[in-house]
Each structure stands twice: as structure tokens, then as C-alpha cells.
Design an enzyme around this catalytic site. Structure first.
Site, PDB file in Angstrom:
ATOM      1  N   ARG A  25      19.797 -37.834  15.617  1.00  0.00           N
ATOM      2  CA  ARG A  25      18.387 -38.216  15.482  1.00  0.00           C
ATOM      3  C   ARG A  25      17.541 -37.124  14.847  1.00  0.00           C
ATOM      4  O   ARG A  25      16.489 -37.371  14.301  1.00  0.00           O
ATOM      5  CB  ARG A  25      17.785 -38.540  16.856  1.00  0.00           C
ATOM      6  CG  ARG A  25      18.462 -39.681  17.559  1.00  0.00           C
ATOM      7  CD  ARG A  25      18.016 -39.757  18.994  1.00  0.00           C
ATOM      8  NE  ARG A  25      18.461 -38.541  19.704  1.00  0.00           N
ATOM      9  CZ  ARG A  25      18.043 -38.172  20.903  1.00  0.00           C
ATOM     10  NH1 ARG A  25      17.156 -38.898  21.545  1.00  0.00           N
ATOM     11  NH2 ARG A  25      18.517 -37.075  21.465  1.00  0.00           N
ATOM     12  N   GLU A  30      12.021 -26.766  23.289  1.00  0.00           N
ATOM     13  CA  GLU A  30      10.851 -26.496  24.114  1.00  0.00           C
ATOM     14  C   GLU A  30      10.167 -25.324  23.431  1.00  0.00           C
ATOM     15  O   GLU A  30      10.693 -24.217  23.421  1.00  0.00           O
ATOM     16  CB  GLU A  30      11.253 -26.091  25.534  1.00  0.00           C
ATOM     17  CG  GLU A  30      11.737 -27.203  26.396  1.00  0.00           C
ATOM     18  CD  GLU A  30      12.063 -26.732  27.808  1.00  0.00           C
ATOM     19  OE1 GLU A  30      11.468 -25.744  28.294  1.00  0.00           O
ATOM     20  OE2 GLU A  30      12.939 -27.344  28.421  1.00  0.00           O
ATOM     21  N   GLN A  48      -5.325 -19.952  24.534  1.00  0.00           N
ATOM     22  CA  GLN A  48      -5.702 -20.526  23.241  1.00  0.00           C
ATOM     23  C   GLN A  48      -4.468 -20.678  22.367  1.00  0.00           C
ATOM     24  O   GLN A  48      -3.626 -19.793  22.317  1.00  0.00           O
ATOM     25  CB  GLN A  48      -6.715 -19.588  22.571  1.00  0.00           C
ATOM     26  CG  GLN A  48      -7.245 -20.047  21.245  1.00  0.00           C
ATOM     27  CD  GLN A  48      -8.340 -19.111  20.739  1.00  0.00           C
ATOM     28  OE1 GLN A  48      -9.166 -18.637  21.490  1.00  0.00           O
ATOM     29  NE2 GLN A  48      -8.333 -18.849  19.462  1.00  0.00           N
ATOM     30  N   ASP A  49      -4.361 -21.812  21.680  1.00  0.00           N
ATOM     31  CA  ASP A  49      -3.311 -22.040  20.684  1.00  0.00           C
ATOM     32  C   ASP A  49      -3.967 -22.102  19.314  1.00  0.00           C
ATOM     33  O   ASP A  49      -4.971 -22.800  19.134  1.00  0.00           O
ATOM     34  CB  ASP A  49      -2.587 -23.362  20.937  1.00  0.00           C
ATOM     35  CG  ASP A  49      -1.529 -23.278  22.013  1.00  0.00           C
ATOM     36  OD1 ASP A  49      -1.262 -22.168  22.500  1.00  0.00           O
ATOM     37  OD2 ASP A  49      -0.971 -24.317  22.374  1.00  0.00           O
ATOM     38  N   HIS A  63      -4.433  -8.119  11.487  1.00  0.00           N
ATOM     39  CA  HIS A  63      -5.582  -8.316  12.358  1.00  0.00           C
ATOM     40  C   HIS A  63      -5.294  -7.858  13.778  1.00  0.00           C
ATOM     41  O   HIS A  63      -4.161  -7.866  14.224  1.00  0.00           O
ATOM     42  CB  HIS A  63      -5.961  -9.800  12.428  1.00  0.00           C
ATOM     43  CG  HIS A  63      -6.269 -10.406  11.100  1.00  0.00           C
ATOM     44  ND1 HIS A  63      -5.944 -11.700  10.802  1.00  0.00           N
ATOM     45  CD2 HIS A  63      -6.860  -9.903   9.994  1.00  0.00           C
ATOM     46  CE1 HIS A  63      -6.338 -11.982   9.576  1.00  0.00           C
ATOM     47  NE2 HIS A  63      -6.883 -10.908   9.058  1.00  0.00           N
ATOM     48  N   LYS A  73       0.004 -12.015  21.733  1.00  0.00           N
ATOM     49  CA  LYS A  73       0.286 -13.246  20.992  1.00  0.00           C
ATOM     50  C   LYS A  73       1.750 -13.621  21.157  1.00  0.00           C
ATOM     51  O   LYS A  73       2.618 -12.763  21.318  1.00  0.00           O
ATOM     52  CB  LYS A  73      -0.003 -13.056  19.500  1.00  0.00           C
ATOM     53  CG  LYS A  73      -1.453 -12.796  19.186  1.00  0.00           C
ATOM     54  CD  LYS A  73      -1.663 -12.556  17.706  1.00  0.00           C
ATOM     55  CE  LYS A  73      -3.121 -12.255  17.413  1.00  0.00           C
ATOM     56  NZ  LYS A  73      -3.311 -11.885  16.009  1.00  0.00           N
ATOM     57  N   HIS A 119      -1.354  -7.416  13.654  1.00  0.00           N
ATOM     58  CA  HIS A 119      -0.394  -8.461  13.301  1.00  0.00           C
ATOM     59  C   HIS A 119      -0.809  -9.137  12.005  1.00  0.00           C
ATOM     60  O   HIS A 119      -1.983  -9.402  11.776  1.00  0.00           O
ATOM     61  CB  HIS A 119      -0.350  -9.495  14.430  1.00  0.00           C
ATOM     62  CG  HIS A 119       0.442 -10.709  14.112  1.00  0.00           C
ATOM     63  ND1 HIS A 119      -0.142 -11.913  13.790  1.00  0.00           N
ATOM     64  CD2 HIS A 119       1.780 -10.901  14.024  1.00  0.00           C
ATOM     65  CE1 HIS A 119       0.798 -12.795  13.539  1.00  0.00           C
ATOM     66  NE2 HIS A 119       1.973 -12.213  13.677  1.00  0.00           N
ATOM     67  N   TYR A 132       0.478 -19.802  17.084  1.00  0.00           N
ATOM     68  CA  TYR A 132       0.533 -18.683  18.015  1.00  0.00           C
ATOM     69  C   TYR A 132      -0.413 -18.888  19.173  1.00  0.00           C
ATOM     70  O   TYR A 132      -1.495 -19.425  19.043  1.00  0.00           O
ATOM     71  CB  TYR A 132       0.308 -17.336  17.330  1.00  0.00           C
ATOM     72  CG  TYR A 132      -0.951 -17.196  16.523  1.00  0.00           C
ATOM     73  CD1 TYR A 132      -2.056 -16.543  17.042  1.00  0.00           C
ATOM     74  CD2 TYR A 132      -1.028 -17.694  15.226  1.00  0.00           C
ATOM     75  CE1 TYR A 132      -3.207 -16.397  16.300  1.00  0.00           C
ATOM     76  CE2 TYR A 132      -2.172 -17.543  14.470  1.00  0.00           C
ATOM     77  CZ  TYR A 132      -3.259 -16.904  15.024  1.00  0.00           C
ATOM     78  OH  TYR A 132      -4.411 -16.765  14.285  1.00  0.00           O
ATOM     79  N   LYS A 169     -11.836 -10.914   3.129  1.00  0.00           N
ATOM     80  CA  LYS A 169     -11.884 -10.287   4.456  1.00  0.00           C
ATOM     81  C   LYS A 169     -10.644  -9.445   4.711  1.00  0.00           C
ATOM     82  O   LYS A 169     -10.726  -8.387   5.326  1.00  0.00           O
ATOM     83  CB  LYS A 169     -12.002 -11.390   5.514  1.00  0.00           C
ATOM     84  CG  LYS A 169     -12.048 -10.868   6.938  1.00  0.00           C
ATOM     85  CD  LYS A 169     -12.211 -12.012   7.910  1.00  0.00           C
ATOM     86  CE  LYS A 169     -10.974 -12.147   8.723  1.00  0.00           C
ATOM     87  NZ  LYS A 169     -11.038 -13.169   9.751  1.00  0.00           N
TER      88      LYS A 169
END
Length: 170
Positions: A25, A30, A48-49, A63, A73, A119, A132, A169
Site C-alpha cells: 500500500r 510514527e 509548536q509545529d 537562526h 527543535k 540551525h 519541526y 533577512k
């Protein structure tokens, strides 16, 4: 979920391989489980995602968030491939000011990045999707970064600099 934990060359940075199930399939993973935190020996509440979609040769980073807004992260590539770049900015770390590059291109590989690490990544495919988790809220007043093109780091991204797409930036 079976986990393989691989310590990388920066203090407290790990590559995590989760189970990948493949049949006629397709495949199943996970993408996160509390078992990951347990295997790392950390008590982190991910709040937060984030998800970025990038064209080929987009560079995002390096950053980090400062002070009380520092973030750990958990990074995963769900489509495409990247070269992830990490720079240790923790003054008390034995790997302070060292950097590493990590190739991420499998949905069942996660990269744990603790607080105090700058990162960034360069995408190597069009439509590269990077997900992340963060353990702290973003605050633009505490955002900072390191420009690898104007620093003494001498990071070879393996890509012709003329091809790299970067924001003002960054």
C-alpha cells in the site's frame, strides 16, 4: 516504535531513526512519540509545529532564539532532502563554535537540536518540506542568526553559491 539514537559531533545533538513500515500500500511511520523524549532523556513539552516548503537551493538560517525564548527543535524532512547545518553557540559546551552538517532525506529520520544551537538548512530538491517541533514560542524581538556567507565559519554547502536562493533577512 523502535528507535535508534545516534550521537552527533556536537554536544547533546542526536539523529533519531524511527521505524518505517512498508508494504504494497505504501509506507507508515510514527513521526513523533513520547518515546523520543524518553530516549533522549529530556522532559520537553513541544508547543509548536512548523513547516516550510522550499524550492531547490533555498537556504534558510542559521537562526536561533535568544534568552528566555531559546528553542529546542525536533527536525524532520517529509519530502525532498536537505543539508542541515548546526552551529553550537553554547559558551559552556565542549563543542562551542563548532558546526556540523547532516544530510536529512528520510521521513523516519529526526534531528534533535537543543537550545543554544543555531540551525539552518539548504534544500536540495524542489518542493522540499521540512517539519519541526519547538519547545518555546517564537518572539521576533529575541530572534537572531549567523550569516554563514559573511562569517569566518567556512561552511562548504556543496552547492554553487550563485545558485543559492536566500532572503534578505538571512
Amino acid at each position: 516504535m523502535k528507535l535508534e539514537l545516534h550521537k552527533l559531533k556536537l554536544d547533546d545533538v542526536f539523529l533519531i531513526k524511527t521505524s518505517l513500515f512498508v508494504d504494497k500500500r505504501g509506507s507508515f511511520i510514527e513521526s513523533f512519540s513520547e518515546k523520543i523524549n524518553q530516549s533522549l532523556g529530556v522532559n520537553i513539552k513541544w508547543i509548536q509545529d512548523n513547516e516550510s516548503v522550499s524550492k531547490k537551493y533555498v537556504f534558510r538560517g542559521l537562526h536561533f532564539q535568544k534568552d528566555e525564548y531559546a528553542q529546542s527543535k525536533l527536525v524532520r524532512v517529509s519530502n525532498g532532502k536537505i543539508i542541515d547545518i548546526l552551529l553550537d553557540l553554547r559558551k559552556n559546551s565542549s563543542t562551542f563554535m563548532n558546526f556540523i552538517k547532516v544530510n536529512l532525506n528520510h521521513r523516519n529520520l529526526l534531528l534533535y537540536v537543543p537550545k543554544g544551537i543555531a540551525h539552518g538548512f539548504i534544500s536540495l530538491d524542489d518542493n522540499t518540506i521540512v517539519n519541526y517541533k519547538c519547545d518555546n514560542s517564537y518572539n521576533p524581538d529575541y530572534e537572531s542568526g549567523v550569516n554563514p556567507f559573511k562569517s569566518n565559519l567556512k561552511i562548504n554547502l556543496g552547492v554553487d553559491k550563485k545558485k543559492i536562493i536566500v532572503s534578505k533577512k538571512d
